[in-house]
Design an enzyme around this catalytic site. Structure first.
Site, mmCIF file in Angstrom:
data_model
loop_
_atom_site.group_PDB
_atom_site.id
_atom_site.type_symbol
_atom_site.label_atom_id
_atom_site.label_comp_id
_atom_site.label_asym_id
_atom_site.label_seq_id
_atom_site.Cartn_x
_atom_site.Cartn_y
_atom_site.Cartn_z
ATOM 1 N N ASN A 25 34.895 43.152 46.227
ATOM 2 C CA ASN A 25 34.050 41.843 46.034
ATOM 3 C C ASN A 25 34.697 40.519 46.152
ATOM 4 O O ASN A 25 33.932 39.594 46.128
ATOM 5 C CB ASN A 25 32.923 42.306 45.107
ATOM 6 N N HIS A 70 31.885 48.550 43.305
ATOM 7 C CA HIS A 70 32.905 48.547 42.036
ATOM 8 C C HIS A 70 32.602 49.869 41.674
ATOM 9 O O HIS A 70 31.583 50.359 40.932
ATOM 10 C CB HIS A 70 32.461 47.325 41.086
ATOM 11 N N SER A 71 33.581 50.854 41.784
ATOM 12 C CA SER A 71 33.384 51.967 41.483
ATOM 13 C C SER A 71 32.954 52.620 40.055
ATOM 14 O O SER A 71 32.499 53.316 39.872
ATOM 15 C CB SER A 71 34.770 52.990 41.689
ATOM 16 N N HIS A 95 25.307 45.610 42.044
ATOM 17 C CA HIS A 95 26.346 45.966 40.890
ATOM 18 C C HIS A 95 25.689 46.308 39.646
ATOM 19 O O HIS A 95 24.575 46.211 39.549
ATOM 20 C CB HIS A 95 27.140 44.560 40.876
ATOM 21 N N TYR A 145 30.168 32.144 37.895
ATOM 22 C CA TYR A 145 31.213 31.482 37.832
ATOM 23 C C TYR A 145 31.765 31.413 39.553
ATOM 24 O O TYR A 145 31.088 32.201 40.227
ATOM 25 C CB TYR A 145 32.481 31.754 37.057
ATOM 26 N N GLU A 179 22.987 42.467 39.450
ATOM 27 C CA GLU A 179 23.611 43.097 38.416
ATOM 28 C C GLU A 179 22.723 43.913 37.646
ATOM 29 O O GLU A 179 22.009 42.989 36.799
ATOM 30 C CB GLU A 179 24.321 42.106 37.584
ATOM 31 N N TYR A 227 27.021 45.168 35.329
ATOM 32 C CA TYR A 227 25.897 44.941 34.509
ATOM 33 C C TYR A 227 25.654 43.581 34.118
ATOM 34 O O TYR A 227 26.687 42.898 34.442
ATOM 35 C CB TYR A 227 26.274 45.660 33.166
#
Lengths: 311, 94
Positions: free
Chosen positions: A146, A71-72, A198, A250, A272, A200
């Site tokens: 993702n 995820h950029s 990833h 989730y 994360e 956060y």
């Protein structure tokens, strides 16, 4: 202005794609016996996709995969990946635990997993998360890489709307950034750990995300996650939660580590990273090195366990 | 460069599952152009959402009408982005 060596490279600031690619070349040039650069594919916009291979020899050794920045906009992840790369070259031969790992296993590190998206965050939209591929019939751009893996693809927990931030794409592996990894990992055939990073929200997660069914190795993965989080927290007291993706956050289908686990890579985890000071994706650059340092301790725990528990 | 002047990031705390579901309804309102940094998951877990300036009033009214608590996590996203750019430029100059 380009760094002249990886010793003068500034690890405490964010860098562009070109600067990170230059860093990779410097690291390879400085450590030719240990580090090599492999191009595993090209992005939608035809940028090269690189993986750094850290190896002390041997043929197709058991291996550990680490990717950052799928995820950029999660800039602290690419920045941490740069720091990990340097750390690997520094600690080999110095840290006995890590030396044992690299004497027996190879490490593959993909620092910029979504190069098109990353370049776009620097040039146009700092908040860009997806790839930059076009969807026929839609004005909206990009796929959530993702949600694009062949693991529960298309099930609840991803969007079929090309304008959504969690758009899954037209089919599994439709994204070059995902397909390149799939082909590389399958061709290699001997990955024993797969870690996707990833930010956060400070979590360490294991499969599954697409189903509430527990993975067969749940007990071991849960214990390992607990140990890794304890190691991480020991440095600065950063608090992490851990558990399966679906139970901890989730339902999410088409996710990276669900795919890797289903490929037989038991030690599949996703991190994360930090969320310090309520800054979200805009984590201050002063937090890069502490974030990378604490994460490294968790990575070491997973890598050491992988070494000591062959399967 | 796209600018984010006046965009705020709200940290929403949903007290129960019904409130989580209410926040999920916001996700479906495309005209608000919301960007969820941390998606609605479980009651008690923070939900972070970047709200463009034109949508701020609507979102806050929605949350208050449903008695869902929130606070402003980031007052102005653009200010942080400019700070980040300045730091990168300074680092290059050094």
């Amino acid at each position: 202005v380009r760094a002249q060596s990886t010793s003068t490279f500034n690890y405490a600031t964010y860098h562009t794609l070109e600067e990170i690619y230059d860093f990779m070349d410097l690291l390879v040039a400085e450590n030719p016996q240990l580090v090599s650069k492999i191009q595993i594919g090209n992005t939608f916009e035809d940028r090269p996709i690189y993986v750094l291979k850290f190896s002390t020899g041997g043929d197709n050794r058991p291996a550990i995969w680490i990717d950052t920045g799928i995820h950029s906009r999660e800039w602290v992840t690419q920045a941490s990946g740069v720091w990990f790369a340097k750390k690997i070259t520094e600690d080999y031969g110095q840290d006995p635990t890590f030396t044992a790992i690299l004497d027996n296993m190879d490490i593959y590190l993909e620092i910029v997993t979504n190069p098109d998206g990353f370049a776009f965050t620097h040039s146009t939209n700092r908040m860009w998360r997806k790839t930059r591929s076009r969807t026929p019939g839609s004005l909206c751009i990009g796929v959530d890489p993702n949600r694009n893996w062949d693991a529960g693809f298309g099930q609840p927990g991803a969007s079929s709307n090309p304008c959504s931030e969690t758009y899954r794409g037209k089919s599994a592996n439709s994204e070059a950034e995902v397909k390149s990894i799939v082909d590389f990992v399958q061709d290699h055939g001997n990955f024993k750990a797969f870690i996707s990073i990833h930010s956060y929200s400070q979590l360490l997660l294991y499969p599954y995300g697409y189903t509430a069914d527990p993975v067969p190795d749940k007990e071991e993965l849960d214990q390992l996650a607990k140990s890794a989080v304890n190691a991480l927290s020991s440095l600065y007291g950063t608090k992490y939660k851990y558990g399966s993706i679906i139970k901890t956050i989730y339902q999410a289908s088409g996710g990276t580590i669900d795919w890797s686990y289903n490929q037989g890579i038991k030690y599949s985890f996703t991190f994360e990273l930090r969320d310090t000071g309520f800054r979200g994706f805009l984590l201050p650059a002063s937090q890069i090195i502490p974030t990378a340092q604490e994460t490294w301790l968790a990575l070491l725990t997973i890598m050491e366990h992988t070494l000591n528990h062959p399967y | 460069n796209e600018d984010f002047v006046g965009h705020q990031v709200l940290r929403i705390t949903a007290g129960d599952q019904a409130q989580v579901d209410k926040v999920k309804e916001l996700q479906d309102l495309e005209h608000l152009q919301l960007d969820f940094w941390r998606d609605p998951a479980q009651a008690g877990s923070p939900i972070d959402v970047r709200v463009p300036f034109p949508s701020i009033q609507s979102v806050k009214i929605f949350l208050e009408a449903h008695d869902i608590s929130y606070k402003v996590m980031i007052e102005d996203v653009q200010l942080l982005l400019e700070e980040e750019q300045a730091q990168m430029s300074a680092a290059r100059a050094r």
